[in-house]
Design a protein around this motif. Structure first.
Motif, PDB file in Angstrom:
ATOM      1  N   VAL A 178      34.900  15.524  11.530  1.00 22.01           N
ATOM      2  CA  VAL A 178      36.356  15.381  11.604  1.00 22.01           C
ATOM      3  C   VAL A 178      36.778  15.359  13.075  1.00 22.01           C
ATOM      4  O   VAL A 178      36.376  16.221  13.857  1.00 22.01           O
ATOM      5  N   GLN A 179      37.578  14.376  13.421  1.00 21.14           N
ATOM      6  CA  GLN A 179      38.108  14.277  14.789  1.00 21.14           C
ATOM      7  C   GLN A 179      39.641  14.313  14.704  1.00 21.14           C
ATOM      8  O   GLN A 179      40.252  13.537  13.969  1.00 21.14           O
ATOM      9  N   VAL A 180      40.215  15.246  15.463  1.00 19.17           N
ATOM     10  CA  VAL A 180      41.675  15.358  15.509  1.00 19.17           C
ATOM     11  C   VAL A 180      42.117  15.074  16.937  1.00 19.17           C
ATOM     12  O   VAL A 180      41.668  15.737  17.886  1.00 19.17           O
ATOM     13  N   VAL A 181      42.995  14.077  17.104  1.00 18.55           N
ATOM     14  CA  VAL A 181      43.495  13.677  18.421  1.00 18.55           C
ATOM     15  C   VAL A 181      44.979  14.024  18.495  1.00 18.55           C
ATOM     16  O   VAL A 181      45.775  13.580  17.665  1.00 18.55           O
ATOM     17  N   PHE A 182      45.316  14.836  19.498  1.00 17.94           N
ATOM     18  CA  PHE A 182      46.721  15.207  19.722  1.00 17.94           C
ATOM     19  C   PHE A 182      47.269  14.315  20.838  1.00 17.94           C
ATOM     20  O   PHE A 182      46.850  14.408  21.990  1.00 17.94           O
ATOM     21  N   ASP A 183      48.191  13.428  20.488  1.00 19.09           N
ATOM     22  CA  ASP A 183      48.708  12.437  21.432  1.00 19.09           C
ATOM     23  C   ASP A 183      49.422  13.101  22.603  1.00 19.09           C
ATOM     24  O   ASP A 183      50.452  13.781  22.423  1.00 19.09           O
ATOM     25  N   GLY A 184      48.867  12.930  23.783  1.00 18.92           N
ATOM     26  CA  GLY A 184      49.541  13.328  25.008  1.00 18.92           C
ATOM     27  C   GLY A 184      49.617  14.814  25.273  1.00 18.92           C
ATOM     28  O   GLY A 184      50.369  15.235  26.166  1.00 18.92           O
ATOM     29  N   ARG A 185      48.896  15.627  24.542  1.00 24.41           N
ATOM     30  CA  ARG A 185      48.966  17.062  24.792  1.00 24.41           C
ATOM     31  C   ARG A 185      47.699  17.751  24.306  1.00 24.41           C
ATOM     32  O   ARG A 185      46.895  17.171  23.564  1.00 24.41           O
ATOM     33  N   LEU A 186      47.516  18.999  24.723  1.00 24.91           N
ATOM     34  CA  LEU A 186      46.375  19.791  24.274  1.00 24.91           C
ATOM     35  C   LEU A 186      46.623  20.316  22.856  1.00 24.91           C
ATOM     36  O   LEU A 186      47.780  20.404  22.416  1.00 24.91           O
ATOM     37  N   PRO A 187      45.582  20.663  22.138  1.00 30.00           N
ATOM     38  CA  PRO A 187      45.772  21.231  20.795  1.00 30.00           C
ATOM     39  C   PRO A 187      46.587  22.522  20.872  1.00 30.00           C
ATOM     40  O   PRO A 187      46.547  23.245  21.866  1.00 30.00           O
ATOM     41  N   PRO A 188      47.322  22.835  19.819  1.00 33.58           N
ATOM     42  CA  PRO A 188      48.071  24.097  19.791  1.00 33.58           C
ATOM     43  C   PRO A 188      47.124  25.291  19.930  1.00 33.58           C
ATOM     44  O   PRO A 188      45.965  25.233  19.523  1.00 33.58           O
ATOM     45  N   ASP A 189      47.618  26.375  20.507  1.00 33.83           N
ATOM     46  CA  ASP A 189      46.811  27.583  20.633  1.00 33.83           C
ATOM     47  C   ASP A 189      46.323  28.045  19.258  1.00 33.83           C
ATOM     48  O   ASP A 189      47.109  28.095  18.291  1.00 33.83           O
ATOM     49  N   GLY A 190      45.049  28.368  19.199  1.00 35.58           N
ATOM     50  CA  GLY A 190      44.486  28.875  17.949  1.00 35.58           C
ATOM     51  C   GLY A 190      44.172  27.815  16.913  1.00 35.58           C
ATOM     52  O   GLY A 190      43.768  28.137  15.790  1.00 35.58           O
ATOM     53  N   PHE A 191      44.328  26.540  17.273  1.00 35.83           N
ATOM     54  CA  PHE A 191      44.077  25.481  16.294  1.00 35.83           C
ATOM     55  C   PHE A 191      42.590  25.398  15.955  1.00 35.83           C
ATOM     56  O   PHE A 191      41.716  25.509  16.820  1.00 35.83           O
ATOM     57  N   SER A 192      42.298  25.192  14.684  1.00 36.50           N
ATOM     58  CA  SER A 192      40.920  24.946  14.233  1.00 36.50           C
ATOM     59  C   SER A 192      40.963  24.009  13.038  1.00 36.50           C
ATOM     60  O   SER A 192      41.943  23.989  12.271  1.00 36.50           O
TER      61      SER A 192
END
Length: 307
Positions: free
Chosen positions: A228-242
């Motif tokens: 699984v690949q999750v791409v967050f457009d233009g920003r870092l993943p939210p804190d604690g994201f998994s």
């Protein structure tokens, strides 16, 4: 009640000195199934197979083939099972013809015409001493002898070791043939050549440190374990994201990549609902799955890029 052709329950083996090769192993293989057994070197696969066959006495648990403990089984019951070991055990002074004549007295279903046909297909000299053959040719002789016994259960421990790609393909084709005959026999195939296993296995057991850690139908494994690949457009993943169901994951900038156990198609819906998050799911081949499940966890597998 399901009849298992191969049935191991809490099987264990400890050797003098305290080395534990197999511990609490459970394995059930239904009649007519091709079961692929894979694991790293030293996982205990060969020890488990030898206990199933009655060649090694277990320290704990039970092991049965076709309903019988092979350690105590008589000759007629043993004749229903054939085995190709990881090591070569062909009598070097005998020819394939002589070996077939000798073994035909022990197997009631021995098929001499089939043995001769296999010799031609494998390009084996029928009247040449096996000790004068190459390692690959000797391996073919071992396989020929096991198949010609027309067993109800066929156990193969690294049968393709030393075989060239053409010979490997011939072996797989013969296995497909015997499986399509008379309802097929039960096959337990232990191999490191996972591409061969993917062609014929219905059920797969992944063994590690003496026990089965994952056991399921191959198609179910391929649906369950995915990348699984999750791409967050233009920003870092939210804190604690998994990633839900992640076995391991890594983060590089705005991209989180994980190997996940997905038990439901809706398991990623919450991630898809995050604004600006794009979710891509990729299938895993059996070899990739094996590597991802068994490779050591380390700091490098949970790297978060700093920006």
């Amino acid at each position: 009640m399901t009849e298992f052709a191969i049935d191991a329950c809490q099987l264990g083996k400890a050797f003098p000195g305290g080395t534990v090769a197999v511990s609490g192993l459970d394995m059930q293989v239904a009649a007519g199934t091709v079961y692929g057994l894979i694991g790293r070197n030293g996982a205990g696969k060969t020890t488990a197979i030898r206990m199933l066959l009655g060649l090694l006495r277990p320290s704990a648990g039970t092991a049965r083939i076709l309903g019988a403990n092979m350690w105590q089984a008589g000759r007629q019951h043993r004749a229903r099972v054939a085995y190709v070991s990881q090591e070569q055990h062909v009598h070097a002074w005998m020819t394939p013809r002589e070996l077939c004549y000798y073994l035909s007295h022990f197997y009631e279903r021995w098929d001499q015409p089939y043995a001769m046909r296999l010799a031609r297909r494998f390009d084996l000299a029928w009247d040449r001493q096996t000790g004068l053959m190459s390692g690959g040719e000797q391996r073919k002789v071992s396989i020929l002898l096991a198949l010609a016994a027309r067993p109800e259960v066929l156990i193969l421990d690294e049968p393709a070791a030393g075989l060239d790609p053409i010979a490997r393909r011939e072996l797989i084709d013969e296995l497909v043939d015997i499986l399509s005959r008379d309802g097929g026999c039960t096959v337990l195939l232990s191999t490191h050549i996972i591409s061969d296993l993917e062609r014929i296995a219905e059920q797969v057991g992944i063994m590690d440190r003496g026990r089965i850690m994952t056991d399921a139908r191959l198609d179910e494994l391929q649906k369950t374990f995915q990348r699984v690949q999750v791409v967050f457009d233009g920003r870092l993943p939210p804190d604690g994201f998994s990633v839900p169901g992640a076995i391991r994951s890594s983060t590089e900038g705005p991209v989180v990549t994980a190997v996940a156990c997905l038990l439901s198609e809706t398991q990623l819906d919450e991630v898809r609902s995050i604004p600006g998050a794009r979710v891509n799911v990729f299938p895993l081949g059996l070899e990739d799955m094996f590597i991802e499940l068994l490779k050591p966890r380390g700091e490098a597998e949970a790297v978060e890029a700093r920006t």
